[in-house]
Design a protein around this motif. Structure first.
Motif, PDB file in Angstrom:
ATOM      1  N   LYS A  42       9.584  15.053   8.470  1.00 46.05           N
ATOM      2  CA  LYS A  42      10.967  14.607   8.452  1.00 46.05           C
ATOM      3  C   LYS A  42      11.066  13.292   9.235  1.00 46.05           C
ATOM      4  CE  LYS A  42      12.740  19.372   8.409  1.00 46.05           C
ATOM      5  NZ  LYS A  42      13.586  20.369   9.118  1.00 46.05           N
ATOM      6  N   ASP A  43      12.185  12.618   9.055  1.00 50.00           N
ATOM      7  CA  ASP A  43      12.489  11.422   9.845  1.00 50.00           C
ATOM      8  C   ASP A  43      11.405  10.349   9.737  1.00 50.00           C
ATOM      9  OD1 ASP A  43      14.820  12.684  10.778  1.00 50.00           O
ATOM     10  OD2 ASP A  43      13.693  13.663  12.384  1.00 50.00           O
ATOM     11  N   PHE A  44      10.974  10.065   8.525  1.00 52.92           N
ATOM     12  CA  PHE A  44      10.050   8.968   8.311  1.00 52.92           C
ATOM     13  C   PHE A  44      10.607   8.075   7.196  1.00 52.92           C
ATOM     14  CE2 PHE A  44       8.821  12.137   5.239  1.00 52.92           C
ATOM     15  CZ  PHE A  44       8.521  11.421   4.111  1.00 52.92           C
ATOM     16  N   LYS A  45      10.096   6.872   7.137  1.00 52.76           N
ATOM     17  CA  LYS A  45      10.586   5.888   6.177  1.00 52.76           C
ATOM     18  C   LYS A  45       9.456   5.427   5.267  1.00 52.76           C
ATOM     19  CE  LYS A  45      12.717   1.268   6.011  1.00 52.76           C
ATOM     20  NZ  LYS A  45      13.178   0.112   6.825  1.00 52.76           N
ATOM     21  N   VAL A  46       9.753   5.237   3.982  1.00 57.14           N
ATOM     22  CA  VAL A  46       8.814   4.664   3.020  1.00 57.14           C
ATOM     23  C   VAL A  46       9.312   3.274   2.661  1.00 57.14           C
ATOM     24  CG1 VAL A  46       7.723   4.892   0.770  1.00 57.14           C
ATOM     25  CG2 VAL A  46       8.271   6.952   2.091  1.00 57.14           C
ATOM     26  N   SER A  47       8.502   2.261   2.918  1.00 53.45           N
ATOM     27  CA  SER A  47       8.910   0.888   2.608  1.00 53.45           C
ATOM     28  C   SER A  47       7.867   0.219   1.729  1.00 53.45           C
ATOM     29  CB  SER A  47       9.123   0.079   3.895  1.00 53.45           C
ATOM     30  OG  SER A  47       7.944   0.022   4.661  1.00 53.45           O
ATOM     31  N   TRP A  48       8.324  -0.794   0.974  1.00 53.39           N
ATOM     32  CA  TRP A  48       7.487  -1.435  -0.040  1.00 53.39           C
ATOM     33  C   TRP A  48       7.453  -2.934   0.186  1.00 53.39           C
ATOM     34  CZ3 TRP A  48       5.060   1.940  -3.310  1.00 53.39           C
ATOM     35  CH2 TRP A  48       5.560   3.248  -3.331  1.00 53.39           C
ATOM     36  N   GLN A  49       6.266  -3.521  -0.020  1.00 50.99           N
ATOM     37  CA  GLN A  49       6.066  -4.948   0.185  1.00 50.99           C
ATOM     38  C   GLN A  49       5.334  -5.528  -1.021  1.00 50.99           C
ATOM     39  OE1 GLN A  49       3.620  -4.156   3.570  1.00 50.99           O
ATOM     40  NE2 GLN A  49       5.229  -4.564   5.052  1.00 50.99           N
ATOM     41  N   ARG A  50       5.451  -6.844  -1.211  1.00 52.57           N
ATOM     42  CA  ARG A  50       4.736  -7.488  -2.315  1.00 52.57           C
ATOM     43  C   ARG A  50       4.070  -8.771  -1.803  1.00 52.57           C
ATOM     44  NH1 ARG A  50       8.365  -7.222  -6.478  1.00 52.57           N
ATOM     45  NH2 ARG A  50       7.338  -5.374  -7.291  1.00 52.57           N
ATOM     46  N   PHE A  51       2.782  -8.913  -2.136  1.00 51.77           N
ATOM     47  CA  PHE A  51       2.000 -10.068  -1.702  1.00 51.77           C
ATOM     48  C   PHE A  51       1.407 -10.756  -2.931  1.00 51.77           C
ATOM     49  CE2 PHE A  51       2.017  -7.250   1.922  1.00 51.77           C
ATOM     50  CZ  PHE A  51       2.077  -8.084   3.029  1.00 51.77           C
ATOM     51  N   ASN A  52       1.029 -12.026  -2.753  1.00 50.62           N
ATOM     52  CA  ASN A  52       0.288 -12.722  -3.796  1.00 50.62           C
ATOM     53  C   ASN A  52      -1.169 -12.836  -3.366  1.00 50.62           C
ATOM     54  OD1 ASN A  52      -0.258 -14.276  -6.171  1.00 50.62           O
ATOM     55  ND2 ASN A  52      -0.351 -16.082  -4.848  1.00 50.62           N
ATOM     56  N   GLY A  53      -2.016 -12.007  -3.917  1.00 48.11           N
ATOM     57  CA  GLY A  53      -3.442 -12.105  -3.651  1.00 48.11           C
ATOM     58  C   GLY A  53      -3.926 -11.192  -2.545  1.00 48.11           C
ATOM     59  N   PRO A  54      -5.210 -10.849  -2.575  1.00 47.99           N
ATOM     60  CA  PRO A  54      -5.771  -9.876  -1.638  1.00 47.99           C
ATOM     61  C   PRO A  54      -5.940 -10.395  -0.225  1.00 47.99           C
ATOM     62  CG  PRO A  54      -7.495 -10.767  -3.046  1.00 47.99           C
ATOM     63  CD  PRO A  54      -6.194 -11.288  -3.591  1.00 47.99           C
ATOM     64  N   ALA A  55      -6.111 -11.694  -0.048  1.00 47.48           N
ATOM     65  CA  ALA A  55      -6.348 -12.224   1.296  1.00 47.48           C
ATOM     66  C   ALA A  55      -5.172 -11.927   2.220  1.00 47.48           C
ATOM     67  CB  ALA A  55      -6.623 -13.723   1.228  1.00 47.48           C
ATOM     68  N   ALA A  56      -3.968 -12.268   1.775  1.00 46.17           N
ATOM     69  CA  ALA A  56      -2.782 -12.023   2.594  1.00 46.17           C
ATOM     70  C   ALA A  56      -2.550 -10.534   2.797  1.00 46.17           C
ATOM     71  CB  ALA A  56      -1.557 -12.660   1.936  1.00 46.17           C
ATOM     72  N   MET A  57      -2.824  -9.750   1.763  1.00 49.36           N
ATOM     73  CA  MET A  57      -2.631  -8.307   1.852  1.00 49.36           C
ATOM     74  C   MET A  57      -3.597  -7.675   2.850  1.00 49.36           C
ATOM     75  SD  MET A  57      -1.885  -6.140  -1.606  1.00 49.36           S
ATOM     76  CE  MET A  57      -3.605  -6.222  -1.997  1.00 49.36           C
ATOM     77  N   ASN A  58      -4.863  -8.089   2.798  1.00 54.81           N
ATOM     78  CA  ASN A  58      -5.848  -7.541   3.720  1.00 54.81           C
ATOM     79  C   ASN A  58      -5.564  -7.951   5.160  1.00 54.81           C
ATOM     80  OD1 ASN A  58      -7.353  -5.990   1.972  1.00 54.81           O
ATOM     81  ND2 ASN A  58      -8.883  -7.561   1.562  1.00 54.81           N
ATOM     82  N   GLU A  59      -5.090  -9.159   5.358  1.00 57.65           N
ATOM     83  CA  GLU A  59      -4.708  -9.583   6.696  1.00 57.65           C
ATOM     84  C   GLU A  59      -3.550  -8.734   7.217  1.00 57.65           C
ATOM     85  OE1 GLU A  59      -3.990 -13.770   6.724  1.00 57.65           O
ATOM     86  OE2 GLU A  59      -6.080 -14.281   6.291  1.00 57.65           O
ATOM     87  N   ALA A  60      -2.612  -8.395   6.328  1.00 59.24           N
ATOM     88  CA  ALA A  60      -1.496  -7.536   6.732  1.00 59.24           C
ATOM     89  C   ALA A  60      -1.984  -6.145   7.106  1.00 59.24           C
ATOM     90  CB  ALA A  60      -0.469  -7.459   5.602  1.00 59.24           C
TER      91      ALA A  60
END
Length: 333
Positions: free
Chosen positions: A59-77
């Motif tokens: 309970k009491d948790f949040k699901v959030s969504w993000q969008r990136f362009n390309g794997p480099a930025a995503m992996n850094e995140a």
């Protein structure tokens, strides 16, 4: 990702995790620009992670969504603890698995999302094969050198020009998001003559009469996973209920995508604010070469090539080495 950036990301991750509680109050998921993540769209619409997490008493948790362009930025995140679960092409997973293997921040795959080809489309009528590119051409990919499109282009170059020349076309590549690359190709702006794209944009490009396909990724690799999801071993260990909820949500979403393609197509249109017709999106996602599946395919072909040319330092003994054990009984490759 440069070594200095990687080291900095590791330090940031260590600091943030040291301050974090054992159980996440939020699960953050990242995707890129394409139709390779339809399960995520269904998960959002039907609140499937919330459903399966609730069944486990969370309970009491949040699901959030993000969008990136390309794997480099995503992996850094992912490494900086700015996101928890990411999805993209197989090389993005392999790159981070290789960099983190044997460390406390080890990253592995959760599952595949789909198997489908992506197309190298051009507006240059002189280009019939990859041998025809000149210094005047520019090829748009989501991320140079590390995106799945960039790696497949290297594989094609190795086959055409010899393994030692695998990077022959790298100097022609430009990092650009699929939507922006499509606009550049269709309008002839920014010197972009060619795009190694993703669905549905690659088919949108081909609707213009002066655009033709030079190469399909399936011609290089055979059928292969287009999109996979991955996370850190630490997130999986610290949040077993949320991790299991994600896996169960993925199973239901994959079944839904296959069983209700038109409804799923409309969900993708609504979620991405696309202006494409639902009939076109449905046609793309149900194409003869498209499979919505959690089973990884041809990941070892990527890994062996990347190791051979020195993009990674470690070669997995099998595809299971790069994935967490929950899907280990699938007939992957």
């Amino acid at each position: 990702m440069k070594l200095s950036n990687f080291a900095g990301a590791m330090l940031a991750l260590a600091a943030s995790l040291g301050a974090a509680s054992a159980t996440a109050a939020e699960i953050r998921l990242a995707e890129q620009f394409s139709m390779g993540y339809l399960q995520f769209n269904v998960m959002k619409r039907d609140k499937l992670i919330e459903k399966y997490a609730g069944q486990r008493g969370l309970k009491d948790f949040k699901v959030s969504w993000q969008r990136f362009n390309g794997p480099a930025a995503m992996n850094e995140a992912l490494l900086s603890n700015s996101t928890d679960i990411v999805a993209g092409g197989v090389p993005g997973l392999i790159t981070l698995w290789d960099k983190t293997i044997g460390t406390s921040f080890e990253v592995k795959g959760i599952c595949a999302l789909s198997s489908q080809p992506f197309l190298l489309n051009t507006s240059n009528p002189a280009i019939k094969s990859i041998r025809d590119f000149s210094d005047r051409d520019r090829i748009a990919v989501p991320s140079i050198k590390v995106s799945v499109q960039a790696v497949v282009l290297q594989m094609a170059a190795a086959a055409a020009f010899g393994e030692q020349n695998y990077s022959k076309l790298d100097s022609l590549t430009v990092s650009m998001s699929p939507p922006d690359a499509t606009i550049a190709l269709l309008t002839g702006s920014g010197s972009i003559t060619t795009v190694f794209s993703v669905p549905p944009f690659q088919f949108q490009q081909l609707e213009q009469k002066n655009i033709h396909t030079v190469l399909s990724s399936f011609e290089v690799l055979g059928p292969h996973s287009f999109t996979v999801a991955w996370t850190s071993a630490r997130f999986r260990k610290d949040n077993p209920e949320l991790y299991a909820a994600f896996v169960d949500a993925m199973k239901e979403a994959t079944a839904t995508v296959t069983a209700n393609p038109k409804q799923t197509a409309q969900t993708w249109i609504d979620d991405t604010n696309s202006k494409l017709a639902v009939e076109m999106v449905t046609k793309v996602m149900t194409g003869p070469d498209v499979t919505w599946t959690m089973t990884p395919s041809a990941t070892m072909k990527f890994a062996k090539f990347m190791r051979k040319v020195g993009s990674i330092k470690h070669e997995p003994a099998s595809w299971q080495d790069m994935f967490f054990p929950e899907i280990g009984d699938l007939k992957g490759s």
